[in-house]
Write a protein that holds these residues in place. Structure first.
Motif, PDB file in Angstrom:
ATOM      1  N   PRO A  32      -2.406  -5.808  18.550  1.00  0.00           N
ATOM      2  CA  PRO A  32      -0.996  -5.477  18.784  1.00  0.00           C
ATOM      3  C   PRO A  32      -0.028  -6.370  18.015  1.00  0.00           C
ATOM      4  CG  PRO A  32      -1.924  -6.654  20.661  1.00  0.00           C
ATOM      5  CD  PRO A  32      -3.070  -6.331  19.756  1.00  0.00           C
ATOM      6  N   GLY A  33      -0.469  -7.539  17.565  1.00  0.00           N
ATOM      7  CA  GLY A  33       0.426  -8.438  16.835  1.00  0.00           C
ATOM      8  C   GLY A  33       0.448  -8.213  15.355  1.00  0.00           C
ATOM      9  N   ALA A  34      -0.284  -7.202  14.866  1.00  0.00           N
ATOM     10  CA  ALA A  34      -0.342  -6.949  13.431  1.00  0.00           C
ATOM     11  C   ALA A  34       0.171  -5.560  13.099  1.00  0.00           C
ATOM     12  CB  ALA A  34      -1.779  -7.113  12.921  1.00  0.00           C
ATOM     13  N   GLU A  35       0.625  -5.392  11.887  1.00  0.00           N
ATOM     14  CA  GLU A  35       1.028  -4.075  11.393  1.00  0.00           C
ATOM     15  C   GLU A  35      -0.198  -3.448  10.725  1.00  0.00           C
ATOM     16  OE1 GLU A  35       3.752  -2.052   7.874  1.00  0.00           O
ATOM     17  OE2 GLU A  35       3.874  -4.218   8.266  1.00  0.00           O
ATOM     18  N   VAL A  36      -0.838  -2.507  11.406  1.00  0.00           N
ATOM     19  CA  VAL A  36      -2.048  -1.860  10.899  1.00  0.00           C
ATOM     20  C   VAL A  36      -1.640  -0.561  10.219  1.00  0.00           C
ATOM     21  CG1 VAL A  36      -4.307  -0.921  11.459  1.00  0.00           C
ATOM     22  CG2 VAL A  36      -3.434  -2.906  12.724  1.00  0.00           C
TER      23      VAL A  36
END
Length: 393
Positions: A32-36
């Motif tokens: 959730p803390g990354a831009e995938v």
């Protein structure tokens, strides 16, 4: 957005290059803390990597279009992607990806949680590498600034010394001519002598400043000659003349051992060293006291020992460790003349460049003795360098 989560444009980017978007969706749920971002094929990866630099790229095998090993080989050459980590996922073709520059391999049956853990590890590594790269860039910037400042400082010192040296030498010469006038009163002659001595001191200060900078920069090479006992006597006599007429107010004793084995040294530089040490002894002693110069074989037999001893006030023990550093001098002095400390700094650097060493022994109230060693001559090639300051009047 969860609590404490950074804005989307500040989050680390993770590219998932896979045949289906669900691979990216599953991984996004675990990160959730990354831009995938899903990338469908290698051609699209080339375009996406220009618009957004990923911290981690997950490369699945069996992706259509241009083979990923070729794409990875191209992307690995881009400097802005140096901190990107590449994770190959699949069951076949991973060897080619590894050869093209993949950082890690993982099977396509790995659970999403384990895959996410691997990606998090690579994200941390990418972050550390980015921080390290930024730190290196900052340090490089400071180094470039320091080198520029050093170059400007060297140019300024060189300009000042060369612009000052000739006028000062001319003033000293004119003072000598005037001093020879038989019609001068004793008082006027004494004033002229003081002016000449102070001009000589100013010349010493400026030339020492230049030479310290040159030695620090490795730009002063030695013009070595074989020095025997007679040459030591000659160099000491020249150094005595460099110090000036004030030395007549001291009891100067010079002892040079006979038949010394030769040392390989630059006589002009040694003259400057001895002039500095004699000037220092003069500065820290009273009129009528003794200054003793001694040249003899070193007790251990490794070279020649040269000492300059005075009967002055001595040096406080706390001042000795920094005595040979530039802009340092003993706090106690018998005169009010300002000194830069460059003279002793020059002596230390010059003697060490000869392969010798220099030190001081002092007792408060009894005087100081500066000692230096020069190794015996060996097979030393003559160094050539025209870029050094001469102290010839």
């Amino acid at each position: 957005m969860s609590e404490g989560l950074a804005p989307a444009d500040a989050r680390p980017a993770v590219f998932v290059v896979s045949p289906a978007a669900e691979y990216a969706t599953v991984l996004a749920a675990e990160l959730p803390g990354a831009e995938v971002r899903w990338v469908p094929d290698g051609d699209q990866l080339l375009r996406e990597a220009h618009a957004r630099i990923p911290q981690v790229a997950v490369l699945y095998d069996r992706v259509p279009g241009t083979p990923l090993p070729q794409v990875l080989g191209i992307l690995r050459q881009r400097a802005e992607l140096a901190a990107t980590h590449w994770l190959a996922v699949g069951s076949s073709g991973l060897g080619e990806l590894l050869g093209a520059g993949a950082d890690a391999l993982i099977g396509d049956t790995t659970p999403p949680q384990a895959l996410a853990a691997q990606v998090l590890t690579l994200l941390r590594r990418a972050s550390q590498q980015t921080q390290l790269h930024e730190r290196v860039e900052r340090l490089q910037g400071r180094l470039d600034t320091w080198e520029h400042d050093e170059q400007v400082r060297d140019q300024l010192v060189h300009m000042l010394v060369h612009d000052l040296k000739n006028p000062i030498a001319a003033v000293i010469g004119l003072l000598q001519i005037i001093e020879e006038d038989a019609g001068l009163s004793d008082e006027s002659r004494e004033l002229l002598r003081l002016c000449r001595d102070e001009s000589q001191h100013l010349l010493h200060l400026s030339v020492n400043m230049l030479d310290v900078r040159k030695i620090q920069a490795g730009k002063m090479n030695l013009r070595r000659e074989l020095m025997f006992s007679p040459m030591f006597e000659e160099v000491i006599e020249l150094a005595r003349g460099d110090v000036g007429s004030a030395l007549r107010e001291r009891r100067l004793s010079v002892q040079v051992a006979r038949d010394l084995s030769p040392v390989s040294a630059d006589p002009e530089i040694l003259r400057r060293v001895l002039a500095n040490l004699l000037s220092n002894a003069l500065k820290h002693s009273l009129s009528g006291s003794g200054i003793f110069v001694n040249v003899q074989p070193e007790r251990q037999g490794g070279g020649v020992l040269i000492s300059v001893r005075d009967e002055g006030e001595g040096i406080p023990a706390e001042d000795i460790p920094n005595l040979f550093a530039a802009f340092e001098q003993s706090r106690l002095t018998l005169h009010g003349r300002f000194d830069t400390g460059m003279g002793l700094a020059f002596c230390k650097m010059a003697i060490e460049q000869h392969g010798g060493r220099i030190w001081v022994e002092s007792v408060r109230g009894e005087g100081s003795e500066f000692c230096m060693t020069l190794p015996y001559a060996q097979d030393v090639e003559d160094d050539e360098d025209d870029d050094y300051a001469e102290l010839l009047i």
